[in-house]
Motif scaffolding. Structure first.
Motif, PDB file in Angstrom:
ATOM      1  N   TYR A  86       0.972  -1.335   0.029  1.00  0.00           N
ATOM      2  CA  TYR A  86       0.086   0.082   0.042  1.00  0.00           C
ATOM      3  C   TYR A  86       0.930   1.308  -0.017  1.00  0.00           C
ATOM      4  O   TYR A  86       1.632   1.355   0.740  1.00  0.00           O
ATOM      5  N   PHE A  87       0.894   2.163  -0.884  1.00  0.00           N
ATOM      6  CA  PHE A  87       1.533   3.379  -0.959  1.00  0.00           C
ATOM      7  C   PHE A  87       0.849   4.522  -1.075  1.00  0.00           C
ATOM      8  O   PHE A  87      -0.277   4.741  -1.643  1.00  0.00           O
ATOM      9  N   GLN A  88       1.068   5.361  -0.108  1.00  0.00           N
ATOM     10  CA  GLN A  88       0.385   6.758   0.136  1.00  0.00           C
ATOM     11  C   GLN A  88       0.967   7.774  -0.785  1.00  0.00           C
ATOM     12  O   GLN A  88       1.807   8.314  -0.856  1.00  0.00           O
ATOM     13  N   VAL A  89      -0.044   8.406  -1.730  1.00  0.00           N
ATOM     14  CA  VAL A  89       0.221   9.434  -2.436  1.00  0.00           C
ATOM     15  C   VAL A  89      -0.329  10.696  -1.887  1.00  0.00           C
ATOM     16  O   VAL A  89      -1.455  10.579  -1.895  1.00  0.00           O
ATOM     17  N   ASN A  90       0.427  11.840  -1.688  1.00  0.00           N
ATOM     18  CA  ASN A  90      -0.141  12.918  -0.944  1.00  0.00           C
ATOM     19  C   ASN A  90      -0.950  13.922  -2.093  1.00  0.00           C
ATOM     20  O   ASN A  90      -1.505  14.760  -1.489  1.00  0.00           O
ATOM     21  N   ARG A  91      -1.122  13.513  -3.307  1.00  0.00           N
ATOM     22  CA  ARG A  91      -1.825  14.511  -3.947  1.00  0.00           C
ATOM     23  C   ARG A  91      -3.236  14.278  -3.740  1.00  0.00           C
ATOM     24  O   ARG A  91      -4.030  12.954  -3.558  1.00  0.00           O
ATOM     25  N   VAL A  92      -3.868  15.253  -3.591  1.00  0.00           N
ATOM     26  CA  VAL A  92      -5.560  15.312  -3.307  1.00  0.00           C
ATOM     27  C   VAL A  92      -6.406  15.560  -4.394  1.00  0.00           C
ATOM     28  O   VAL A  92      -6.293  16.438  -5.153  1.00  0.00           O
ATOM     29  N   LEU A  93      -7.035  14.174  -4.520  1.00  0.00           N
ATOM     30  CA  LEU A  93      -8.005  14.105  -5.825  1.00  0.00           C
ATOM     31  C   LEU A  93      -9.224  14.372  -5.539  1.00  0.00           C
ATOM     32  O   LEU A  93     -10.119  14.440  -6.330  1.00  0.00           O
ATOM     33  N   SER A  94      -9.808  14.530  -4.217  1.00  0.00           N
ATOM     34  CA  SER A  94     -11.174  14.591  -3.849  1.00  0.00           C
ATOM     35  C   SER A  94     -11.560  14.895  -2.664  1.00  0.00           C
ATOM     36  O   SER A  94     -10.394  15.366  -1.871  1.00  0.00           O
ATOM     37  N   GLU A  95     -12.724  15.370  -2.227  1.00  0.00           N
ATOM     38  CA  GLU A  95     -13.297  15.823  -1.025  1.00  0.00           C
ATOM     39  C   GLU A  95     -13.957  14.726  -0.395  1.00  0.00           C
ATOM     40  O   GLU A  95     -14.821  13.984  -1.186  1.00  0.00           O
ATOM     41  N   VAL A  96     -13.939  14.300   0.766  1.00  0.00           N
ATOM     42  CA  VAL A  96     -14.704  13.675   1.740  1.00  0.00           C
ATOM     43  C   VAL A  96     -15.955  14.269   2.302  1.00  0.00           C
ATOM     44  O   VAL A  96     -15.770  15.135   2.981  1.00  0.00           O
ATOM     45  N   HIS A  97     -17.122  13.859   1.991  1.00  0.00           N
ATOM     46  CA  HIS A  97     -18.439  14.379   2.275  1.00  0.00           C
ATOM     47  C   HIS A  97     -18.985  13.623   3.273  1.00  0.00           C
ATOM     48  O   HIS A  97     -19.835  12.478   2.190  1.00  0.00           O
ATOM     49  N   MET A  98     -18.747  13.218   4.376  1.00  0.00           N
ATOM     50  CA  MET A  98     -19.627  11.997   5.094  1.00  0.00           C
ATOM     51  C   MET A  98     -20.644  12.615   6.461  1.00  0.00           C
ATOM     52  O   MET A  98     -20.653  11.796   7.333  1.00  0.00           O
ATOM     53  N   THR A  99     -21.272  13.636   6.062  1.00  0.00           N
ATOM     54  CA  THR A  99     -22.047  14.302   7.365  1.00  0.00           C
ATOM     55  C   THR A  99     -23.221  14.509   6.612  1.00  0.00           C
ATOM     56  O   THR A  99     -24.051  15.409   7.352  1.00  0.00           O
ATOM     57  N   ASP A 100     -23.694  14.161   5.747  1.00  0.00           N
ATOM     58  CA  ASP A 100     -25.067  14.335   4.880  1.00  0.00           C
ATOM     59  C   ASP A 100     -26.329  13.954   6.108  1.00  0.00           C
ATOM     60  O   ASP A 100     -27.174  14.607   6.004  1.00  0.00           O
ATOM     61  N   THR A 101     -26.275  12.953   6.623  1.00  0.00           N
ATOM     62  CA  THR A 101     -27.270  12.716   7.849  1.00  0.00           C
ATOM     63  C   THR A 101     -26.575  12.436   9.010  1.00  0.00           C
ATOM     64  O   THR A 101     -25.232  12.165   8.848  1.00  0.00           O
ATOM     65  N   PRO A 102     -27.252  12.287  10.091  1.00  0.00           N
ATOM     66  CA  PRO A 102     -26.775  11.932  11.466  1.00  0.00           C
ATOM     67  C   PRO A 102     -26.051  10.740  11.347  1.00  0.00           C
ATOM     68  O   PRO A 102     -24.877  10.344  11.948  1.00  0.00           O
ATOM     69  N   PHE A 103     -26.733   9.623  10.860  1.00  0.00           N
ATOM     70  CA  PHE A 103     -26.153   8.309  10.540  1.00  0.00           C
ATOM     71  C   PHE A 103     -24.757   8.098   9.825  1.00  0.00           C
ATOM     72  O   PHE A 103     -23.837   7.725  10.486  1.00  0.00           O
TER      73      PHE A 103
END
Length: 308
Positions: A138-155
């Motif tokens: 597993y190789f971590q690449v620091n270039r940001v390709l996206s945004e994480v949107h994970m709060t649309d609902t409480p669950f």
């Protein structure tokens, strides 16, 4: 050089409320992207993604990801011959807390790795029960390709925070207090996960009050950490979406749907983490969260993750 325009791409969704709009964005950047939807189990969904693709390498996009770097997908990716069997994990910026690391980010897989993956619900080794990254190159690449949107609902917010609160007790797929049974739990945790992941854990447990449903994510992170580090929680449950949904409905939402009770629980959990693990997490209001995100200097990861 890996020509990304020749790589199959798969958008992976299960029950995420923002999946359809994020898939529309993915199609703008990757018009040939396929979609795998509703398959129960991380391992099963990813293996199916590999099975429906024909290219040697496959791009995967999680449903909570909103792609932001169109240029990348029309270019070439330089891969050293020694690393061609590795999974490349690209950073994503989490809009909840401004963290930028591989959590939820775009990944490029060797197709052979996808179709033979054995992790999460199909793990043959305990180290792979929560994530593949500890048993797969597993190789971590620091270039940001996206945004994480994970709060649309409480669950959705709670589930995302809870998973990270649990996962940051692990390194190499093992728990801190099992690796360092003779150390105080706070000292064991720091020795086990290191400075960078300790910082990320503290931010998950502190930042995000300015985002709708952000308090649910903070509650989840604190509760996941307390249960795993202090209460002997069976951490592999966090990879079982059915278990998490049941826990949410019968315990979490039932107990803390009231704003005042939820706020009190967040404070109590934070006090326990600070008292018993010396995490020094903070109770930040919306203004403080916005300020921290505007000034935070993100840590960068480098190179290959060592697998066990």
């Amino acid at each position: 050089m890996l020509d990304l325009t020749t790589c199959d791409a798969v958008f992976l969704s299960f029950d995420e409320p923002n999946a359809d709009s994020h898939y529309d964005r993915a199609l703008e950047y990757l018009p040939h992207a396929k979609r795998v939807h509703g398959i129960k189990g991380f391992d099963a969904a990813h293996r199916h993604a590999g099975e429906i693709c024909g290219s040697d390498h496959v791009i995967t996009i999680d449903a909570d990801n909103l792609l932001t770097d169109e240029e990348f997908f029309s270019g070439r990716f330089d891969v050293s011959p020694r690393d061609r069997e590795a999974v490349f994990s690209f950073s994503a910026r989490n809009v909840l807390n401004a963290l930028e690391y591989g959590n939820g980010g775009v990944k490029i897989w060797p197709r052979d790795t996808l179709v033979t993956l054995r992790s999460h619900e199909n793990a043959r080794r305990p180290e792979a029960a929560v994530d593949f990254c500890w048993t797969t190159p597993y190789f971590q690449v620091n270039r940001v390709l996206s945004e994480v949107h994970m709060t649309d609902t409480p669950f959705q917010a709670f589930r995302g925070g809870f998973r990270e609160g649990v996962k940051f007790n692990l390194a190499g797929g093992t728990l801190a207090y099992k690796v360092y049974p003779d150390l105080p739990k706070g000292e064991a945790l720091l020795s086990h996960i290191g400075d960078a992941n300790l910082e990320r854990l503290r931010i998950w447990c502190s930042v995000g009050a300015d985002v709708p449903n952000g308090d649910w994510a903070i509650l989840g992170a604190r509760l996941g950490c307390v249960m795993t580090a202090l209460d002997g929680f069976e951490h592999a449950h966090v990879a079982d979406y059915g278990w998490v949904r049941d826990f949410w409905e019968k315990t979490v939402y039932a107990d803390w749907q009231d704003d005042a009770r939820r706020h009190e629980a967040i404070i109590d959990l934070g006090n326990r983490l600070n008292r018993e693990l010396q995490l020094e997490i903070a109770d930040l209001d919306a203004a403080a969260s916005r300020f921290l995100k505007s000034t935070y200097h993100r840590r960068r990861a480098f190179g290959m993750t060592v697998t066990v």
